[in-house]
Design an enzyme around this catalytic site. Structure first.
Site, short mmCIF file in Angstrom:
data_model
loop_
_atom_site.label_atom_id
_atom_site.label_comp_id
_atom_site.label_asym_id
_atom_site.label_seq_id
_atom_site.Cartn_x
_atom_site.Cartn_y
_atom_site.Cartn_z
N LYS A 1 11.65 64.21 7.85
CA LYS A 1 11.52 65.66 7.54
C LYS A 1 10.40 66.06 6.93
O LYS A 1 10.03 67.17 7.07
CB LYS A 1 13.05 65.80 6.56
CG LYS A 1 14.25 65.46 7.27
CD LYS A 1 15.29 65.83 6.53
CE LYS A 1 15.31 65.16 5.02
NZ LYS A 1 15.47 63.86 5.03
N ARG B 1 22.06 69.68 0.75
CA ARG B 1 22.70 68.14 0.84
C ARG B 1 24.24 67.88 0.53
O ARG B 1 24.95 67.00 0.70
CB ARG B 1 22.00 67.40 -0.38
CG ARG B 1 21.04 66.41 0.33
CD ARG B 1 20.18 65.85 -0.76
NE ARG B 1 19.28 64.63 -0.62
CZ ARG B 1 18.30 64.46 -0.38
NH1 ARG B 1 17.60 65.51 -0.65
NH2 ARG B 1 17.80 63.27 -0.36
N ARG C 1 6.92 53.11 3.72
CA ARG C 1 6.40 54.59 3.34
C ARG C 1 5.65 54.46 2.08
O ARG C 1 5.82 53.92 1.10
CB ARG C 1 7.45 55.59 3.19
CG ARG C 1 7.26 56.89 2.35
CD ARG C 1 8.20 57.97 2.84
NE ARG C 1 9.50 57.79 1.94
CZ ARG C 1 10.37 58.34 1.99
NH1 ARG C 1 10.40 59.67 2.85
NH2 ARG C 1 11.58 58.62 1.17
N ARG D 1 7.31 55.13 -3.54
CA ARG D 1 8.50 55.85 -4.18
C ARG D 1 9.50 54.56 -4.69
O ARG D 1 9.86 53.77 -4.20
CB ARG D 1 9.32 56.87 -3.43
CG ARG D 1 8.75 57.93 -3.21
CD ARG D 1 9.26 58.91 -2.46
NE ARG D 1 10.73 59.06 -2.37
CZ ARG D 1 11.42 59.89 -1.91
NH1 ARG D 1 10.95 60.78 -0.96
NH2 ARG D 1 12.66 59.89 -2.05
N ARG E 1 21.19 55.64 -1.01
CA ARG E 1 20.83 56.78 -0.59
C ARG E 1 21.55 57.29 0.72
O ARG E 1 22.03 58.29 0.97
CB ARG E 1 19.34 56.96 -0.65
CG ARG E 1 18.58 57.15 -1.99
CD ARG E 1 17.18 56.63 -1.93
NE ARG E 1 16.40 57.83 -1.21
CZ ARG E 1 15.08 57.83 -0.66
NH1 ARG E 1 14.68 56.53 -0.87
NH2 ARG E 1 14.84 58.74 0.10
P1 AMP Z 1 14.40 63.07 -1.25
O1 AMP Z 1 12.89 63.12 -1.71
O2 AMP Z 1 14.62 64.55 -0.52
O3 AMP Z 1 14.60 61.94 -0.62
O4 AMP Z 1 15.02 63.27 -2.65
C1 AMP Z 1 14.93 62.22 -3.73
C2 AMP Z 1 16.24 62.33 -4.53
O5 AMP Z 1 16.39 63.68 -5.34
C3 AMP Z 1 17.66 62.22 -4.01
O6 AMP Z 1 18.05 60.77 -3.79
C4 AMP Z 1 18.36 62.91 -5.00
O7 AMP Z 1 18.66 62.10 -6.24
C5 AMP Z 1 17.66 63.91 -5.58
N1 AMP Z 1 17.90 65.12 -4.78
C6 AMP Z 1 16.78 66.13 -4.12
N2 AMP Z 1 17.54 66.90 -3.36
C7 AMP Z 1 18.82 67.10 -3.80
C8 AMP Z 1 19.59 67.81 -3.27
N3 AMP Z 1 19.38 69.04 -2.58
N4 AMP Z 1 20.77 67.54 -3.94
C9 AMP Z 1 21.12 66.61 -4.83
N5 AMP Z 1 20.28 65.57 -5.10
C10 AMP Z 1 19.13 65.93 -4.65
#
Ligand code: AMP
Length: 222
Positions: free
Chosen positions: A17, A92, A131, A164, A175
């Protein structure tokens, strides 16, 4: 390109994404809104928000909806969002999706266009474990499938590549579980609204780019 529409990229972590959202945002001249990037930025700046979300992110769990919505509302009120934007990693949960519907309506946007990235679990695990991200510009690489020309260095700006913390195997499992439990139901939510499109996220970056372009062209004509 003129696109007064909210794009939402849905799919599990590692589905591609972020890579595709960056590309679409650049080519359409609209902002790429990654809630994950916004939270990581808050963590690295040591803000109050950052301090409260850091342990949640380290466990691979979702941040509470009220914190996410506050961040998103603030971001959408900036002038660069007037014409459209692409969400990556948001919404989410069903609560976030339903609140977003109200926000979009109040800002004069129609229904969002939602793209679901379908990818099998073995591919996701390979993507996440390989990654690396540029610490300067955020460009994403994969040491197996899309390595930088020089190990550890970004091709675009020479920034140092970093991995990360939440791409560690134990956190990745959490996750993916959070995705299955809390985010996957959104596909039905958007399918019922008639706004869901699918792409095969396990195809190459270029193939996915072409598929997305086709969907966007179709959406502009309709
Ligand atoms: P991502 O980079 O999108 O994988 O997000 C990394 C982390 O940020 C996730 O595992 C959540 O802990 C938090 N996070 C990001 N976006 C959201 C969201 N829309 N709702 C809840 N937690 C989020």
């Amino acid at each position: 390109m003129v696109l007064k529409r909210a794009l939402i990229f849905l799919g599990p972590p590692g589905a591609g994404k972020g890579t595709q959202a960056k590309h679409i945002a650049r080519s359409c001249g609209i902002p790429h809104l990654s809630t994950g990037d916004m939270f990581r930025d808050a963590v690295s700046r040591g803000t109050e928000l950052g301090k409260s979300v850091q342990p949640i992110m380290e466990r691979g769990e979702l941040v509470p909806d009220d914190l996410v919505m506050k961040l998103v509302e603030e971001r959408l009120s900036r002038a660069d969002c007037a014409r459209g934007f692409v969400f990556d990693g948001f919404p989410r949960t069903l609560a976030q999706a339903s609140e977003l519907d109200h926000i979009l309506e109040s800002r004069g946007f129609g229904k969002p266009l939602v793209i679901d990235f379908a990818v099998s679990e073995p591919v996701l695990l390979r993507r996440l474990s390989g990654r690396w991200t540029c610490s300067v510009g955020g460009e994403i690489y994969n040491i197996y499938d899309a390595p930088p020309r020089q190990a550890g260095i970004c091709d675009l700006d020479g920034g140092k590549l970093v991995q990360r913390a939440d791409d560690r195997p134990e956190v990745v499992k959490e996750r993916l579980m959070a995705y299955e439990r809390q985010t996957k139901p959104l596909t039905d939510y958007y399918r019922r609204q008639g706004v869901l499109e699918m792409v095969d996220g396990s195809a190459t970056v270029e193939e996915v780019q072409r598929a997305l372009q086709g969907i966007l062209n179709g959406a502009r004509r309709s």
